[in-house]
Design a protein around this motif. Sequence first.
Motif, PDB file in Angstrom:
ATOM      1  N   ARG A 166      -0.833   4.715 -15.810  1.00 35.81           N
ATOM      2  CA  ARG A 166      -2.333   4.179 -16.169  1.00 35.81           C
ATOM      3  C   ARG A 166      -1.882   4.632 -17.792  1.00 35.81           C
ATOM      4  N   CYS A 188      -3.481   2.151  -9.954  1.00 36.16           N
ATOM      5  CA  CYS A 188      -3.197   3.989  -9.571  1.00 36.16           C
ATOM      6  C   CYS A 188      -2.211   4.057  -9.578  1.00 36.16           C
ATOM      7  N   HIS A 189      -2.154   6.212  -9.697  1.00 37.83           N
ATOM      8  CA  HIS A 189      -1.462   6.825 -10.534  1.00 37.83           C
ATOM      9  C   HIS A 189      -1.397   8.092  -9.515  1.00 37.83           C
ATOM     10  N   THR A 190      -1.537   9.321 -10.114  1.00 36.21           N
ATOM     11  CA  THR A 190      -0.464  10.191  -9.993  1.00 36.21           C
ATOM     12  C   THR A 190      -2.142  10.860  -8.708  1.00 36.21           C
ATOM     13  N   ASN A 232      14.537   4.153 -15.938  1.00 33.05           N
ATOM     14  CA  ASN A 232      15.026   6.025 -15.381  1.00 33.05           C
ATOM     15  C   ASN A 232      17.122   5.851 -15.388  1.00 33.05           C
ATOM     16  N   GLY A 262      12.982  -4.832 -20.032  1.00 35.28           N
ATOM     17  CA  GLY A 262      13.457  -4.416 -20.802  1.00 35.28           C
ATOM     18  C   GLY A 262      14.200  -5.451 -22.049  1.00 35.28           C
ATOM     19  N   THR A 265      11.016  -7.540 -23.942  1.00 40.08           N
ATOM     20  CA  THR A 265       9.717  -6.379 -25.072  1.00 40.08           C
ATOM     21  C   THR A 265      10.919  -6.777 -26.420  1.00 40.08           C
TER      22      THR A 265
HETATM   23  P1  NAD Z   1       3.902   7.508 -18.820  1.00 40.65           P
HETATM   24  O1  NAD Z   1       4.898   8.692 -17.808  1.00 40.65           O
HETATM   25  O2  NAD Z   1       3.527   7.857 -19.966  1.00 40.65           O
HETATM   26  O3  NAD Z   1       3.035   7.017 -17.801  1.00 40.65           O
HETATM   27  C1  NAD Z   1       3.791   7.062 -16.214  1.00 40.65           C
HETATM   28  C2  NAD Z   1       2.320   6.833 -15.390  1.00 40.65           C
HETATM   29  O4  NAD Z   1       2.972   6.701 -14.407  1.00 40.65           O
HETATM   30  C3  NAD Z   1       1.526   8.009 -15.363  1.00 40.65           C
HETATM   31  O5  NAD Z   1      -0.256   6.953 -15.234  1.00 40.65           O
HETATM   32  C4  NAD Z   1       1.134   8.527 -13.617  1.00 40.65           C
HETATM   33  O6  NAD Z   1      -0.316   8.845 -13.467  1.00 40.65           O
HETATM   34  C5  NAD Z   1       1.828   7.405 -13.217  1.00 40.65           C
HETATM   35  N1  NAD Z   1       3.155   7.915 -12.666  1.00 40.65           N
HETATM   36  C6  NAD Z   1       3.556   8.839 -12.012  1.00 40.65           C
HETATM   37  N2  NAD Z   1       3.922   9.202 -11.015  1.00 40.65           N
HETATM   38  C7  NAD Z   1       3.504   8.925 -10.335  1.00 40.65           C
HETATM   39  C8  NAD Z   1       3.863   8.942  -8.871  1.00 40.65           C
HETATM   40  N3  NAD Z   1       4.472   9.397  -8.706  1.00 40.65           N
HETATM   41  N4  NAD Z   1       2.129   8.246  -7.982  1.00 40.65           N
HETATM   42  C9  NAD Z   1       1.214   7.346  -8.440  1.00 40.65           C
HETATM   43  N5  NAD Z   1       1.669   7.287 -10.143  1.00 40.65           N
HETATM   44  C10 NAD Z   1       2.558   8.321 -10.799  1.00 40.65           C
HETATM   45  O7  NAD Z   1       5.325   6.424 -18.507  1.00 40.65           O
HETATM   46  P2  NAD Z   1       5.214   5.506 -19.962  1.00 40.65           P
HETATM   47  O8  NAD Z   1       5.567   5.134 -21.219  1.00 40.65           O
HETATM   48  O9  NAD Z   1       4.348   3.973 -19.572  1.00 40.65           O
HETATM   49  O10 NAD Z   1       6.511   4.265 -18.993  1.00 40.65           O
HETATM   50  C11 NAD Z   1       6.685   4.031 -17.181  1.00 40.65           C
HETATM   51  C12 NAD Z   1       7.756   3.404 -17.673  1.00 40.65           C
HETATM   52  O11 NAD Z   1       8.005   2.261 -18.075  1.00 40.65           O
HETATM   53  C13 NAD Z   1       9.086   4.757 -17.613  1.00 40.65           C
HETATM   54  O12 NAD Z   1       9.899   4.756 -16.986  1.00 40.65           O
HETATM   55  C14 NAD Z   1       9.525   4.139 -18.657  1.00 40.65           C
HETATM   56  O13 NAD Z   1      11.030   5.110 -19.242  1.00 40.65           O
HETATM   57  C15 NAD Z   1       9.718   2.890 -18.568  1.00 40.65           C
HETATM   58  N6  NAD Z   1       8.777   2.018 -19.309  1.00 40.65           N
HETATM   59  C16 NAD Z   1       9.938   0.961 -20.417  1.00 40.65           C
HETATM   60  C17 NAD Z   1      10.121   0.233 -21.359  1.00 40.65           C
HETATM   61  C18 NAD Z   1      10.485  -1.374 -21.534  1.00 40.65           C
HETATM   62  O14 NAD Z   1      10.738  -2.243 -22.352  1.00 40.65           O
HETATM   63  N7  NAD Z   1      10.499  -2.092 -20.412  1.00 40.65           N
HETATM   64  C19 NAD Z   1       8.588   0.123 -22.374  1.00 40.65           C
HETATM   65  C20 NAD Z   1       8.393   1.954 -22.100  1.00 40.65           C
HETATM   66  C21 NAD Z   1       8.785   2.077 -20.577  1.00 40.65           C
END
Ligand code: NAD
Length: 279
Positions: A166, A188-190, A232, A262, A265
Motif C-alpha cells: 500500500r 493487502c498489507h502487513t 529484491n 522494471g 518504468t
Molecule cells: P514499500 O516498502 O514502500 O511498501 C511495501 C508495502 O508492502 C507496504 O505497504 C507494506 O505494508 C506491504 N508489505 C510488506 N511486507 C508485506 C507482507 N509480508 N505482507 C503483506 N504486505 C506487505 O515498497 P515500494 O516502494 O512500494 O516497493 C515495493 C517493491 O517494488 C520493492 O521490491 C521495490 O524494490 C519495487 N519497486 C520496483 C519498481 C520497478 O520499477 N519495478 C519501482 C519501485 C519499486
Amino acid sequence: MVQILSGKAVAQKLKQDITVEIDILKSKGVIPTLGIVLVGDEEDSLSYANSAKKRCETLGAGCNIFKFPAGINQDDLEKKILELNENRDIHGYIIMKPLPSQINEKRIAEIIDPAKDIDCMTPKNIAKVFAGDNTGFSPCTARAVMEILNFYQIPIEGKRAVIIGRSMVVGRPLSMMLLKQNATVTICHTRTRDLAKEAKRADILIAAAGKAEMVTKDMVSPGTVVIDVGINFKDGRMVGDVLYEEVEKLASAITPVPGGVGSVTTMVLLKQLVETCRK
Ligand code: NAD
C-alpha cells in the motif's frame, strides 16, 4: 501454457512512440529535457541517474543531472528546486530518494511545479490520480503496471484485482488506476489477516511488497494473471516478490523479474516527459 508478460516488448513499443514524439518536438525547436536531482553520493541513485541519462540520449532527449552535497540544508535545496521550476530548458524533473534525514521531503514535494512533476510527487498530481483525473502525471511504476496490462490486452473491467502493498508510489495509486478501469480492487498489507485467502481470490494479483519470493503457490489460484513489481536481491541474483518457479505453473500470465515491470518504468518516465513538453 503460461503467457510471459515481457516488459521489454512493452518498453520497445513505448520507445517507438516516444521517438516519434521527440522528432515532432525537435522539428518545432524543442528538445525534451529531463532533470534529475541527486543529493549525496548514494551509489544506486547515481547509477540510476547515469543510466536514465544514457537512455534519454539514445532517444534524442536531453538530460541534466543536478547534483548537490549530502549536507545541503532545507532552504538551499528548496532554492534549487524553485530554480528548476523556472528553468525553461528543463521540461520535467525527478528527485532521487531517499533524501538525507535533515531534508523534509514533504515540503520539497509541495514546491515542485506540478507541470514538471513527471514522477507524481506533488499533492496536486497525487490528488488527480485519486480523483480519476488523467490530466496530471502518474507514479511511473504504477503506470508501468497499467501499460503492461493494457499492452497485453488483459481484461480489467469487472475483474478482481488484489494488490499486495500500500505504498504511495505503487500500491495505492495503482489501486486507483485499476479502479478507473472498473476492476474490483483489494489492497493487502502487513496487517492483512489472511493474505493467502485474499490473494487466492484474485483474477489479477499484483505483488508490490518488497519481500523476496513471498508469493508462493499456496497464494495463487489457477488462471491468475500475476504481476510482480518487486525488486529484491537474494543469493546474489535479482528476484521479485513472487516465487516464479512455483507460481508460473498456476498462472495464466506472469511478468518475469528481471525483464518485467522494471523494464517499463523508465520508459514511462520518458513518456511523461514528452507529454509535459507537448502540453
Ligand atoms: P514499500 O516498502 O514502500 O511498501 C511495501 C508495502 O508492502 C507496504 O505497504 C507494506 O505494508 C506491504 N508489505 C510488506 N511486507 C508485506 C507482507 N509480508 N505482507 C503483506 N504486505 C506487505 O515498497 P515500494 O516502494 O512500494 O516497493 C515495493 C517493491 O517494488 C520493492 O521490491 C521495490 O524494490 C519495487 N519497486 C520496483 C519498481 C520497478 O520499477 N519495478 C519501482 C519501485 C519499486
